[in-house]
Design a protein around this motif. Structure first.
Motif, PDB file in Angstrom:
ATOM      1  N   MET A 272     -20.412 -42.811 -86.937  1.00 50.43           N
ATOM      2  CA  MET A 272     -21.811 -42.361 -87.102  1.00 50.43           C
ATOM      3  C   MET A 272     -22.348 -43.202 -87.162  1.00 50.43           C
ATOM      4  O   MET A 272     -22.738 -44.582 -88.000  1.00 50.43           O
ATOM      5  CB  MET A 272     -21.559 -41.211 -87.895  1.00 50.43           C
ATOM      6  CG  MET A 272     -20.778 -40.114 -87.132  1.00 50.43           C
ATOM      7  SD  MET A 272     -20.604 -38.391 -88.960  1.00 50.43           S
ATOM      8  CE  MET A 272     -22.183 -38.390 -88.678  1.00 50.43           C
ATOM      9  N   HIS A 283     -21.657 -47.854 -78.542  1.00 53.60           N
ATOM     10  CA  HIS A 283     -21.001 -46.592 -77.722  1.00 53.60           C
ATOM     11  C   HIS A 283     -20.125 -46.607 -77.318  1.00 53.60           C
ATOM     12  O   HIS A 283     -18.872 -45.881 -77.479  1.00 53.60           O
ATOM     13  CB  HIS A 283     -21.673 -45.415 -77.068  1.00 53.60           C
ATOM     14  CG  HIS A 283     -21.039 -43.770 -76.968  1.00 53.60           C
ATOM     15  ND1 HIS A 283     -20.534 -44.328 -75.538  1.00 53.60           N
ATOM     16  CD2 HIS A 283     -21.368 -43.394 -77.581  1.00 53.60           C
ATOM     17  CE1 HIS A 283     -20.135 -43.440 -75.266  1.00 53.60           C
ATOM     18  NE2 HIS A 283     -20.193 -42.070 -75.968  1.00 53.60           N
ATOM     19  N   SER A 287     -15.598 -46.505 -78.673  1.00 51.73           N
ATOM     20  CA  SER A 287     -15.533 -46.028 -77.503  1.00 51.73           C
ATOM     21  C   SER A 287     -14.180 -45.715 -76.967  1.00 51.73           C
ATOM     22  O   SER A 287     -12.986 -45.380 -76.863  1.00 51.73           O
ATOM     23  CB  SER A 287     -16.446 -44.290 -76.622  1.00 51.73           C
ATOM     24  OG  SER A 287     -16.878 -45.395 -75.843  1.00 51.73           O
ATOM     25  N   HIS A 293     -14.463 -39.148 -81.772  1.00 52.71           N
ATOM     26  CA  HIS A 293     -15.631 -39.129 -82.147  1.00 52.71           C
ATOM     27  C   HIS A 293     -16.958 -39.905 -82.490  1.00 52.71           C
ATOM     28  O   HIS A 293     -16.663 -40.890 -83.560  1.00 52.71           O
ATOM     29  CB  HIS A 293     -15.176 -38.241 -83.631  1.00 52.71           C
ATOM     30  CG  HIS A 293     -14.347 -37.461 -83.374  1.00 52.71           C
ATOM     31  ND1 HIS A 293     -13.832 -35.871 -82.652  1.00 52.71           N
ATOM     32  CD2 HIS A 293     -13.115 -37.481 -83.907  1.00 52.71           C
ATOM     33  CE1 HIS A 293     -13.018 -35.630 -83.244  1.00 52.71           C
ATOM     34  NE2 HIS A 293     -11.474 -36.241 -83.218  1.00 52.71           N
ATOM     35  N   HIS A 295     -21.356 -40.355 -82.579  1.00 53.71           N
ATOM     36  CA  HIS A 295     -22.249 -39.623 -82.772  1.00 53.71           C
ATOM     37  C   HIS A 295     -23.205 -40.621 -83.145  1.00 53.71           C
ATOM     38  O   HIS A 295     -23.036 -41.775 -83.909  1.00 53.71           O
ATOM     39  CB  HIS A 295     -22.022 -38.719 -83.666  1.00 53.71           C
ATOM     40  CG  HIS A 295     -21.023 -37.525 -83.007  1.00 53.71           C
ATOM     41  ND1 HIS A 295     -19.567 -37.639 -84.362  1.00 53.71           N
ATOM     42  CD2 HIS A 295     -21.101 -36.693 -82.495  1.00 53.71           C
ATOM     43  CE1 HIS A 295     -19.029 -36.496 -83.202  1.00 53.71           C
ATOM     44  NE2 HIS A 295     -19.999 -36.010 -82.742  1.00 53.71           N
ATOM     45  N   GLU A 299     -26.984 -36.974 -81.103  1.00 53.51           N
ATOM     46  CA  GLU A 299     -25.738 -36.737 -80.963  1.00 53.51           C
ATOM     47  C   GLU A 299     -26.551 -35.576 -81.861  1.00 53.51           C
ATOM     48  O   GLU A 299     -25.196 -34.576 -81.887  1.00 53.51           O
ATOM     49  CB  GLU A 299     -23.863 -36.803 -81.063  1.00 53.51           C
ATOM     50  CG  GLU A 299     -23.730 -38.028 -79.249  1.00 53.51           C
ATOM     51  CD  GLU A 299     -24.650 -38.630 -79.058  1.00 53.51           C
ATOM     52  OE1 GLU A 299     -24.737 -39.072 -78.050  1.00 53.51           O
ATOM     53  OE2 GLU A 299     -25.568 -39.441 -80.020  1.00 53.51           O
ATOM     54  N   LEU A 300     -26.817 -36.237 -83.276  1.00 55.39           N
ATOM     55  CA  LEU A 300     -26.982 -36.016 -84.438  1.00 55.39           C
ATOM     56  C   LEU A 300     -28.567 -34.545 -84.587  1.00 55.39           C
ATOM     57  O   LEU A 300     -28.369 -34.334 -85.441  1.00 55.39           O
ATOM     58  CB  LEU A 300     -27.150 -36.675 -85.133  1.00 55.39           C
ATOM     59  CG  LEU A 300     -25.246 -37.095 -85.714  1.00 55.39           C
ATOM     60  CD1 LEU A 300     -25.393 -38.876 -86.893  1.00 55.39           C
ATOM     61  CD2 LEU A 300     -23.924 -36.295 -86.234  1.00 55.39           C
ATOM     62  N   LYS A 327     -18.911 -34.682 -91.431  1.00 61.47           N
ATOM     63  CA  LYS A 327     -17.338 -34.863 -91.282  1.00 61.47           C
ATOM     64  C   LYS A 327     -16.388 -35.201 -91.507  1.00 61.47           C
ATOM     65  O   LYS A 327     -15.200 -34.869 -91.356  1.00 61.47           O
ATOM     66  CB  LYS A 327     -18.561 -35.858 -90.296  1.00 61.47           C
ATOM     67  CG  LYS A 327     -19.527 -35.579 -89.209  1.00 61.47           C
ATOM     68  CD  LYS A 327     -19.221 -35.109 -88.133  1.00 61.47           C
ATOM     69  CE  LYS A 327     -20.025 -34.512 -86.520  1.00 61.47           C
ATOM     70  NZ  LYS A 327     -19.274 -33.444 -86.289  1.00 61.47           N
TER      71      LYS A 327
END
Length: 820
Positions: A272, A283, A287, A293, A295, A299-300, A327
């Motif tokens: 995050m 990202h 990823s 996950h 974020h 996304e938040l 989270k």
């Protein structure tokens, strides 16, 4: 400080040279030479001002990375002053250039020898002392070394120091990992910053504190720090790939990082950050390296308080860490009982001045005059409160808590104080709730060693990741093994670059899907249009992508030597330019894709049109790339062929039309081009035996030109801004007569026999009535239907239309004029 003095000295020398230079008349060649020194110098200083405001180290590898990866999501508003200074310098440069063409300040024809020598000496001083030019030259020098070494690239398996991490026994400990933006250990120096970070100093009483974490090559910015600490490798920009991540299907796909290892061990992995997660490839990295996950700000957004409580970079740390705690509760409460690792990157201590979260309103560090220290003081409270919260939450499962800086602080309002420490170091503290004992580790290391250290605490048998080594074992780190560790890492990382970025090869052929805009080489995907160069018959060396970067592939090919082998997949009209006899463009070749395979611009090249989907087997490429039928071509022939290709790539194809000018004084060619707004080929005029580009003022919207009597260029006659229809006169018009009224070309412009009506930028902005009037007056057929920012070209004699065409915004029109 030294860089600032150099900048001031360089600028002062330039200004003094200009003042002396302007006092006398100077020949044209001398004025051009002066501008050739002045303009790059000022541009380099402006670039340095902007870059240094971000990095504190001038124009370095982090600047190159962000230019490549893109800067979308950056907090530009914090750097308004620096952008204004740079813009002012550029405006001043323009004014100076203009003044060089005006009358001298004093009478007298030419400078004396002494004054000429003084001007030369001042210009030399300005160049030698210019830190911007010095930074750029250093980067170019690195790229030259990089290019030389990449031709002999080495896989990471062949480098003994590089270790692919393995787990003998899967770990089960949970992890909470905080990357605190720019919060280096130097802030804990009580001599420099008394009482600045009392709460983190308190947490040292239950933590393992690592006191000698240095910053090494490729880890001096956030994504570099993330990659370095999790993968054990310095981050380098991949050779090729244009300048954007948009065409990449993998971020360091050949590297094995801690996230990959923990994912294989059954961990739930979360990453995050309060900023845009797509900024600089965050990202893509997370990823694609095990994190399920991921974020960021958007996304938040639904969970946050909204834009009313937002810094220029994103979420404030107090709100962000509340979301992180939520989270962690989700991860810890999973019914499968899987271990978790939650990583988070904060923002409040971002340079240049930081941001103070709401809970710290009214709380300052000492007199409160230094904004970044206020932010650091606040972050110390917010981070420690978060850590206490995790330690007290039984549901969290006693996780290891890692607190580290992502890199040393860049230029901020406390840089002068930080530099007084003499030995700035990164922050690294690890808290083990099962062993809450204060320990100090003075072993010399770097961010590359952080992941290996954490892994050794999770699984004692695992002690290395990439170039990183656990700081809890006696095995020496890169910093300890290598005297000049930055040079070693730079050299080694670039040698293995093709391997960790996994450039694909052609051994499995290539599948092309035009509708999807991709080419597949095995499991790798390349976005089209694309240009690929080859090291061997089947191994790719560089990949250049248009994507959304605006890269001009034609310019890249022009820069190749005449024997560079390459594959180009693009619109047929463009790819055909690399063949000896380009086919004439039509509606199909403008929209259709072709693949060109070349053994070098100096050798014959094969271009084939592509269906919507096709598989090209390996022998399609090897049959061309290994063909030796042209082995008898002389070097002179190859250079001549390459120059012809370069000329076509520079100008385009002349297949849109030919206009005869009738018998004339010579047979020199004249080419006129109208470029769409999104086309890499803009409006231009070329003439002469070598088809050199001429200087022509195309104006805005629609301009009427006359072909010059010498047949070498176009003469602007009249311009009308069809988006703001107030008629204007050009240099050849004696009175302002609108184009849409009856205009006797024969009487008004008797010196011209042929006229060109051309669109530049856009001749259509929503209203077609004016275009219709012009169309009806001249008897044109296609003008009224042109689109926004599309090219348009019409050629007329005094009594008839010789040529007319309209194109698409990403295309161009090119007409050739010549004698009968």
């Amino acid at each position: 400080m030294l860089s600032t003095i150099q900048s001031v000295g360089s600028f002062a020398a330039l200004f003094a040279a200009f003042w002396i230079f302007r006092r006398k008349q100077n020949p044209l060649w001398l004025r051009v030479l002066f501008m050739a020194i002045l303009v790059p110098g000022v541009v380099a200083l402006a670039a340095l001002e902007i870059a240094d405001s971000f990095t504190g180290r001038g124009i370095d590898e982090s600047v190159v990375y962000h230019l490549w990866a893109g800067t979308k999501g950056a907090g530009y508003s914090e750097y308004t002053a620096q952008f204004n200074v740079a813009l002012s310098a550029l405006v001043l440069c323009i004014l100076v250039v203009v003044s060089l063409w005006r009358k001298p300040l004093a009478q007298g024809r030419f400078h004396s020898v002494p004054s000429s020598l003084l001007v030369g000496a001042l210009l030399l001083i300005s160049v030698v002392t210019n830190p911007g030019l010095e930074n750029i030259l250093n980067l170019l020098r690195q790229e030259t070394v990089k290019a030389a070494r990449s031709s002999d690239s080495t896989s990471h398996g062949a480098i003994s120091e590089y270790v692919i991490p393995e787990l003998a026994d899967p770990p089960r400990r949970n992890i909470v990992w905080l990357y605190v933006e720019s919060l280096e250990r130097t802030y804990m120096d009580e001599q420099l910053f008394p009482g600045l970070m009392p709460n983190l100093r308190r947490l040292r009483g239950i933590a393992t504190d690592f006191t000698d974490i240095r910053q090494v090559y490729g880890t001096g910015w956030t994504i570099g720090g993330l990659v370095g600490s999790l993968c054990g490798i310095p981050l380098t920009t991949p050779k090729g790939f244009g300048n954007s991540l948009s065409g990449l299907d993998g971020f360091l796909p050949g590297a094995v990082c801690l996230g990959d290892v923990l994912n294989q061990a059954g961990y739930q992995l979360g990453y995050m950050q309060g900023a845009d997660i797509r900024f600089a490839g965050h990202h893509a990295f997370a990823s694609q390296h095990g994190f399920q996950h991921v974020h960021g700000l958007f996304e938040l957004e639904e969970l946050s308080r909204g834009e009313s409580y937002r810094s220029p970079w994103g979420l404030y740390d107090d709100e962000f860490l509340d979301l992180v705690a939520g989270k962690i509760a989700e991860r810890a409460g999973n019914p499968q009982g899987m271990p978790y690792a939650q990583l988070a990157l904060t923002l409040d201590t971002h340079h240049p001045d930081g941001h103070v979260s709401e809970p710290c309103e009214g709380v300052t560090y000492r007199d409160g005059r230094n904004p970044i220290l206020n932010a650091v003081h606040c972050t110390d409270r917010i981070i420690s409160n978060f850590v206490d919260r995790v330690l007290q939450d039984r549901r969290a499962g006693n996780p290891l808590i890692v607190i580290q800086s992502d890199h040393l602080a860049m230029k901020n309002s406390a840089t002068g104080l930080l530099d007084q420490s003499g030995a700035r170091r990164n922050l690294l503290m690890i808290i083990d709730p099962l062993d809450p004992v204060s320990k100090t580790v003075g072993k010399s290391g770097s961010l590359l060693d952080v992941g290996a250290t954490v892994l050794s605490m999770l699984a004692p048998g695992s002690k290395a990741i990439g170039f990183g080594r656990s700081l809890l074992t006696p095995e020496p780190t890169v910093v300890e093994r290598q005297g000049d560790y930055d040079s070693y890492l730079s050299k080694t990382a670039k040698q293995m670059q093709a391997d960790i970025w996994e450039f694909p090869d052609l051994s499995g052929g290539m599948s092309i899907d035009i509708a999807s805009g991709v080419a597949r080489l095995g499991i790798r995907i390349v976005q089209l249009p694309a240009l690929m160069t080859l090291k061997s018959s089947m191994e790719l060396d560089e990949i250049y992508l248009k994507a959304d970067t605006g890269i001009d592939i034609s310019d890249v090919i022009i820069g190749f030597d005449y024997e560079t082998r390459f594959i180009w997949i693009d619109h047929c009209r463009d790819v055909n330019l690399i063949t000896a006899e380009p086919s004439k463009p039509d509606d199909r070749t403008r929209s259709r894709y072709c693949v060109g395979v070349s053994r070098g611009k100096g050798r014959p090249t094969e271009v084939n049109p592509l269906p919507e989907t096709v598989y090209l087997p390996p022998n399609h490429f090897s049959a061309i790339l290994l063909n030796s039928s042209d082995k008898d071509l002389s070097e002179t022939d190859m250079r001549s062929n390459a120059e012809a290709v370069n000329r076509r790539l520079r100008i385009g194809d002349a297949g849109d039309g030919f206009v005869s000018l009738g018998p004339g004084p010579d047979t020199r060619q004249l080419l006129v081009r109208s470029g769409g707004w999104a086309s890499s080929r803009k409006s231009a005029v070329f003439s002469g035996p070598d088809l050199e580009e001429k200087s022509v003022d195309f104006g805005r919207d629609l301009t009427l030109f006359g072909v010059s009597t010498s047949r070498e260029t176009l003469v602007p006659l009249q311009n009308v801004d069809t988006c703001n229809p107030a008629p204007q006169s050009g240099s050849g018009s004696s009175a302002p007569a609108p184009l849409w009224q009856r205009l006797e070309l024969r009487n008004r412009y008797p010196q011209h026999d042929v006229f060109v009506l051309m669109a530049n930028d856009s001749a259509f902005c929503g209203e077609r009535e004016l275009l219709g009037q012009i169309e009806r007056f001249y008897g044109l057929r296609k003008l009224e239907n042109i689109g926004f920012r599309t090219p348009y070209l019409a050629v007329m004699s005094r009594d008839k239309i010789l040529f007319e065409a309209a194109g698409e915004t990403n295309d161009y029109l090119l007409v050739e004029f010549g004698s009968e």
